[in-house]
Write an enzyme that holds these catalytic residues in place. Structure first.
Site, short mmCIF file in Angstrom:
data_model
loop_
_atom_site.label_atom_id
_atom_site.label_comp_id
_atom_site.label_asym_id
_atom_site.label_seq_id
_atom_site.Cartn_x
_atom_site.Cartn_y
_atom_site.Cartn_z
N SER A 6 -5.85 -11.29 6.23
CA SER A 6 -6.84 -10.77 5.30
C SER A 6 -8.15 -11.53 5.40
CB SER A 6 -6.30 -10.88 3.87
OG SER A 6 -7.31 -10.59 2.92
N TYR A 66 -13.07 -6.52 5.48
CA TYR A 66 -13.85 -5.84 4.45
C TYR A 66 -15.28 -5.76 4.95
CZ TYR A 66 -10.11 -6.20 0.98
OH TYR A 66 -8.93 -6.08 0.29
N THR A 76 -10.43 -2.00 6.06
CA THR A 76 -9.93 -1.48 4.79
C THR A 76 -11.00 -0.60 4.15
OG1 THR A 76 -8.44 -3.33 4.40
CG2 THR A 76 -9.16 -2.09 2.47
N LYS A 128 -7.47 1.33 7.61
CA LYS A 128 -6.42 1.08 6.61
C LYS A 128 -6.84 1.66 5.26
CE LYS A 128 -3.85 -2.69 4.36
NZ LYS A 128 -4.26 -2.38 2.97
N HIS A 134 -3.42 0.77 -0.94
CA HIS A 134 -3.70 -0.62 -1.31
C HIS A 134 -2.59 -1.18 -2.20
CE1 HIS A 134 -7.20 -3.25 -0.52
NE2 HIS A 134 -6.75 -3.96 -1.54
#
Length: 374
Positions: A92, A115, A141, A210, A234
């Site tokens: 992440s 992100y 994402t 994603k 999510h």
């Protein structure tokens, strides 16, 4: 562990403001497998490939933020466990160890979850660092940009505070970097399909989208040349009131065919759930919450044990469903294939051909049965 964090990780199935997570789990339980008998399942092959790389089973570790919430070694422990299990971890952006620190301990491939921030220079720095550190794919994402729900945090007084270190931002000399307090608000809410071209221009890593939840968006992923997508809501943290991801999966898989690889996360709790996902169109699954369960119980060994539990359960489910190779699972494992497309001898030959292709009968048995029909 603080009570609010314990509730978030362990005890909130069915809780108010956690509807979509509960739906993920319940929807998975409603998919029914179809046992098959008198099939030689002595040898069961659980290996598969994702983006051209072999993994030991169709289970990967989802990108989840701040593993140190559950254990001091955080992502270092999770990464080592993934390597021992012969599978891939997605790191992440909000990891508690940096891109480089995690890469140093990895013994198997890593993917980087991105992100897309309003600060495009920050976004580019993260992408280039991941590629330089040897990450093999970029997971973008897209399911919670600029519109995060806060109901659960308000209800359960849950805050990340000292738990989210945002280690990947340390040492970056840019003004107004995202902080614990405004992390989600720093995402680029105006992100659109044309921005994927810019991402392509700064990295050669395959692009995995994603957070896809509709067939329409899945088709766009294929049209814009993405290599893979993850059917994901999510983990229930985004829009409340959606379908479970396993319910979305068949429509999305049908929409894209073989133009890109399809993965799914959300509600995967058992090895049998993995087999259900494969039957409904996924190439592999991602698990998120089990990472934290393993870390909380026993760090690296705990995560490794969780993965081995899933591996054993998948093997058992395969055996009872007459499956010898995860790469050959189709919808007949979880759905009645229905009447033959043709009747009479032609229909019987088609049925026998499917059984041969699925490994339920040998070539010799096929020829013998065909001879009887003809």
């Amino acid at each position: 562990m603080p009570q609010a964090l314990f509730d978030r990780l362990f005890g909130d199935l069915g809780a108010p403001d956690w509807i979509t997570n509960t739906t993920n789990v319940q929807a998975m339980s409603e998919v029914k497998l179809r046992p098959r008998i008198l099939v030689d399942v002595t040898q069961r092959d659980m290996t598969t490939t994702v983006l051209g790389e072999e993994i030991s089973m169709p289970v990967m570790l989802a990108p989840t933020g701040t593993h140190q919430r559950a254990h001091p070694m955080g992502e270092l422990a999770s990464t080592r466990a993934a390597g021992d299990a012969g599978t891939i971890l997605g790191l992440s952006t909000a990891s508690s160890y940096s891109i480089e620190e995690v890469a140093e301990v990895a013994t198997n491939s890593l993917w980087f979850q991105l992100y897309f921030f309003e600060n495009r220079e920050l976004t580019e720095i993260l992408v280039r660092r991941a590629e330089q550190a040897g990450y093999k794919a970029m997971m973008l994402t897209v399911d919670n940009l600029g519109a995060n729900s806060r109901e659960r945090e308000y209800r359960y007084a849950y805050t990340l505070d000292q738990e989210r270190t945002l280690k990947n931002f340390e040492g970056i000399e840019l003004p107004n970097l995202p902080t614990r307090e405004n992390f989600a608000e720093s995402f680029e809410s105006g992100l659109n399909w044309s921005d994927l071209e810019w991402l392509r221009s700064i990295t050669s890593m395959p692009l995995v989208i994603k957070g896809v939840q509709t067939a329409e968006d899945a088709r766009l992923c294929a049209e814009y040349g993405c290599e893979a997508l993850v059917v994901s809501n999510h983990g229930g943290h985004a829009l409340q009131g959606t379908e479970g991801t396993i319910e979305m999966l068949p429509k999305i898989a049908d929409a894209v065919g073989d133009r890109l690889e399809v993965y799914v996360d959300g509600g995967v709790r058992k090895g049998a759930d993995v087999l259900k996902a494969l039957a409904l169109g996924a190439r592999a699954v991602f698990v998120g919450r089990p990472i934290f369960w393993g870390l909380s119980v026993n760090g690296e060994a705990g995560v490794r044990n969780c993965l081995e539990i899933l591996r054993t359960e998948l093997s058992v489910a395969m055996g009872l469903c007459g499956v010898t190779d995860v790469k050959r699972v189709d919808s007949s494992v979880a759905q009645d294939p229905g009447p033959d497309s043709a009747g009479g001898v032609v229909g019987e030959l088609e049925r026998l051909a499917r059984l041969l292709d699925q490994g339920y009968i040998t070539l010799e048995e096929f020829e013998s049965l065909k001879g009887r029909l003809l």
